[in-house]
Motif scaffolding. Sequence first.
Motif, PDB file in Angstrom:
ATOM      1  N   LYS A  95       0.817  -1.197   0.000  1.00 59.19           N
ATOM      2  CA  LYS A  95       0.000   0.000   0.000  1.00 59.19           C
ATOM      3  C   LYS A  95       0.862   1.264   0.000  1.00 59.19           C
ATOM      4  N   GLY A  96       1.159   1.741  -1.183  1.00 60.41           N
ATOM      5  CA  GLY A  96       1.871   2.999  -1.323  1.00 60.41           C
ATOM      6  C   GLY A  96       3.247   2.994  -0.691  1.00 60.41           C
ATOM      7  N   ASN A  97       3.713   4.186  -0.319  1.00 61.47           N
ATOM      8  CA  ASN A  97       5.047   4.342   0.252  1.00 61.47           C
ATOM      9  C   ASN A  97       5.168   3.657   1.611  1.00 61.47           C
ATOM     10  N   ILE A  98       4.096   3.706   2.412  1.00 66.63           N
ATOM     11  CA  ILE A  98       4.123   3.057   3.718  1.00 66.63           C
ATOM     12  C   ILE A  98       4.245   1.549   3.554  1.00 66.63           C
ATOM     13  N   GLY A  99       3.497   0.993   2.605  1.00 63.96           N
ATOM     14  CA  GLY A  99       3.559  -0.446   2.381  1.00 63.96           C
ATOM     15  C   GLY A  99       4.918  -0.897   1.885  1.00 63.96           C
ATOM     16  N   LEU A 100       5.502  -0.126   0.943  1.00 63.95           N
ATOM     17  CA  LEU A 100       6.813  -0.494   0.419  1.00 63.95           C
ATOM     18  C   LEU A 100       7.875  -0.378   1.504  1.00 63.95           C
ATOM     19  N   ASN A 101       7.759   0.643   2.366  1.00 68.70           N
ATOM     20  CA  ASN A 101       8.689   0.759   3.487  1.00 68.70           C
ATOM     21  C   ASN A 101       8.573  -0.456   4.404  1.00 68.70           C
ATOM     22  N   GLY A 102       7.355  -0.973   4.598  1.00 68.06           N
ATOM     23  CA  GLY A 102       7.169  -2.180   5.394  1.00 68.06           C
ATOM     24  C   GLY A 102       7.884  -3.371   4.785  1.00 68.06           C
ATOM     25  N   TYR A 103       7.867  -3.456   3.457  1.00 65.48           N
ATOM     26  CA  TYR A 103       8.599  -4.537   2.777  1.00 65.48           C
ATOM     27  C   TYR A 103      10.082  -4.470   3.103  1.00 65.48           C
ATOM     28  N   ASP A 114      15.998   3.430  -2.792  1.00 64.24           N
ATOM     29  CA  ASP A 114      16.156   4.636  -3.606  1.00 64.24           C
ATOM     30  C   ASP A 114      16.038   4.344  -5.099  1.00 64.24           C
ATOM     31  N   SER A 115      15.468   3.176  -5.438  1.00 68.38           N
ATOM     32  CA  SER A 115      15.300   2.808  -6.841  1.00 68.38           C
ATOM     33  C   SER A 115      14.216   3.649  -7.513  1.00 68.38           C
ATOM     34  N   LYS A 116      14.315   3.701  -8.851  1.00 67.46           N
ATOM     35  CA  LYS A 116      13.181   4.126  -9.651  1.00 67.46           C
ATOM     36  C   LYS A 116      12.472   2.855 -10.104  1.00 67.46           C
ATOM     37  N   TYR A 117      11.154   2.858 -10.011  1.00 67.40           N
ATOM     38  CA  TYR A 117      10.386   1.653 -10.305  1.00 67.40           C
ATOM     39  C   TYR A 117       9.591   1.830 -11.593  1.00 67.40           C
ATOM     40  N   LEU A 118       9.509   0.733 -12.353  1.00 67.14           N
ATOM     41  CA  LEU A 118       8.615   0.722 -13.501  1.00 67.14           C
ATOM     42  C   LEU A 118       7.197   0.964 -13.005  1.00 67.14           C
ATOM     43  N   LEU A 119       6.518   1.937 -13.600  1.00 61.54           N
ATOM     44  CA  LEU A 119       5.155   2.293 -13.200  1.00 61.54           C
ATOM     45  C   LEU A 119       4.228   2.123 -14.397  1.00 61.54           C
ATOM     46  N   ARG A 120       3.161   1.365 -14.176  1.00 57.86           N
ATOM     47  CA  ARG A 120       2.138   1.219 -15.199  1.00 57.86           C
ATOM     48  C   ARG A 120       1.014   2.206 -14.912  1.00 57.86           C
ATOM     49  N   VAL A 131       8.499   5.731 -11.267  1.00 59.92           N
ATOM     50  CA  VAL A 131       8.216   6.441 -10.030  1.00 59.92           C
ATOM     51  C   VAL A 131       9.322   6.147  -9.020  1.00 59.92           C
ATOM     52  N   THR A 132       9.671   7.159  -8.249  1.00 58.64           N
ATOM     53  CA  THR A 132      10.598   6.991  -7.127  1.00 58.64           C
ATOM     54  C   THR A 132       9.794   7.106  -5.840  1.00 58.64           C
ATOM     55  N   PRO A 133       9.823   6.103  -4.971  1.00 58.52           N
ATOM     56  CA  PRO A 133       9.032   6.158  -3.723  1.00 58.52           C
ATOM     57  C   PRO A 133       9.409   7.365  -2.874  1.00 58.52           C
ATOM     58  N   ASP A 134       8.424   7.914  -2.204  1.00 59.16           N
ATOM     59  CA  ASP A 134       8.641   9.056  -1.319  1.00 59.16           C
ATOM     60  C   ASP A 134       8.627   8.562   0.121  1.00 59.16           C
ATOM     61  N   PHE A 135       9.816   8.481   0.717  1.00 55.06           N
ATOM     62  CA  PHE A 135       9.935   8.036   2.102  1.00 55.06           C
ATOM     63  C   PHE A 135      10.187   9.203   3.048  1.00 55.06           C
ATOM     64  N   SER A 136       9.809  10.408   2.634  1.00 57.42           N
ATOM     65  CA  SER A 136      10.067  11.585   3.460  1.00 57.42           C
ATOM     66  C   SER A 136       9.346  11.509   4.801  1.00 57.42           C
ATOM     67  N   PHE A 137       8.248  10.751   4.874  1.00 52.83           N
ATOM     68  CA  PHE A 137       7.530  10.652   6.142  1.00 52.83           C
ATOM     69  C   PHE A 137       8.390  10.005   7.225  1.00 52.83           C
ATOM     70  N   LEU A 138       9.399   9.226   6.822  1.00 54.88           N
ATOM     71  CA  LEU A 138      10.268   8.581   7.807  1.00 54.88           C
ATOM     72  C   LEU A 138      11.155   9.595   8.513  1.00 54.88           C
TER      73      LEU A 138
END
Length: 364
Positions: free
Chosen positions: A66-74, A183-189, A205-212
């Motif tokens: 789920k978005g940046n929060i979900g990817l950070n959890g991964y 810090d990867s750029k991800y293929l975005l559909r 897209v580059t994930p935004d982890f600024s909330f961290l």
Amino acid sequence: MLKLTPKNESIWKRLIELAIEFQKESPWNYFEEYQIFAVESPETKEINYCQLMGELGENLSLCVYKGNIGLNGYFKLVNLVEEELVNGNIQEDPFTFLQIQHCFQTTIEKKKDVEKESREILSKLGFKLTSLIPMFMDFTPGLSPWIISDDQALFMSHALEQTLIICERIKKNPDLIGFAEEDSKYLLRKSEMVDGKLNWYDSEVTPDFSFLSDKTVIQLVNTANFQKSVGKLPQLDNKVFFFDFFDIPVPYSPNSNKVRPYFPKNATCFDVSLDFENALIINKFIHPIGYEKHIEELFTSLFKKNRYRPQTIEVGRESTYNQLKPYLNSVDIKLTITENQQLLDRLYNPSFVLDELDEDFLDH
């Protein structure tokens, strides 16, 4: 659980059709787990991150973070597993994983492992039950795993459809998607409507982890009422309390088995000057979603009941420290992170938690 209606039936039927096609394609045979890509919702424009799992023959699934929060959890899970491997201390605690995962999944399960209600849903939609059946589950920290919502089902259909398209491209170009890093750029559909039809195309897209970066920032809260209620109480020198929230690894549903169970937070407060067996002051179970809003209520009640303020309150974790600081600063109570590891080990031990549960709680 899921209730089929004329409004959502077409969503779920399409989802199951795609899940069956996904199962037949078996992309985990050639798609690496580190190859994560993103999909933008045509309806809401939210971006979620997709990971195929099952290359080892286990947990055959498409996981949508789920978005940046979900990817950070991964990445938190990856780092946790790597740390355990380095230390030679592989615990594989399912509850720890549940408290980190912000995702929803399509999984391919053996028929015997699927609940009767889920099998009945497939039957009602006209699908023949085989030895393998798709399941669709949501994972949210603090809550028990639960069937996905209609909105999630709609997004999952888009994700499965794009996964099948990318699978054909991966076969021809294995390097289409690289190694997933923070810090990867991800293929975005992405998609756009052209002549009444969705047209999908590649972007990135580059994930935004600024909330961290804000994890140690004290949020501004209104402490005026708390200060007015508590600030005039006398303060006892050398009186020290310990306070913290911790998770109870037992799912609880207070009203009905049709309501999503949750893992309660336990708010615990001890008088450090007393022996452990007699020191308990607060022992309350709280819903994990929005538990922070109870902080002012808990401490107002505590101090008014005792008719004094302690000089110091110790906590076990930085997160609790940040939550309490605005309130305790407003009434001149010193706040520290405890170094009493023996106390922490005892409090956070699951067997201790289970022993301390109220019988009324366990009966639900």
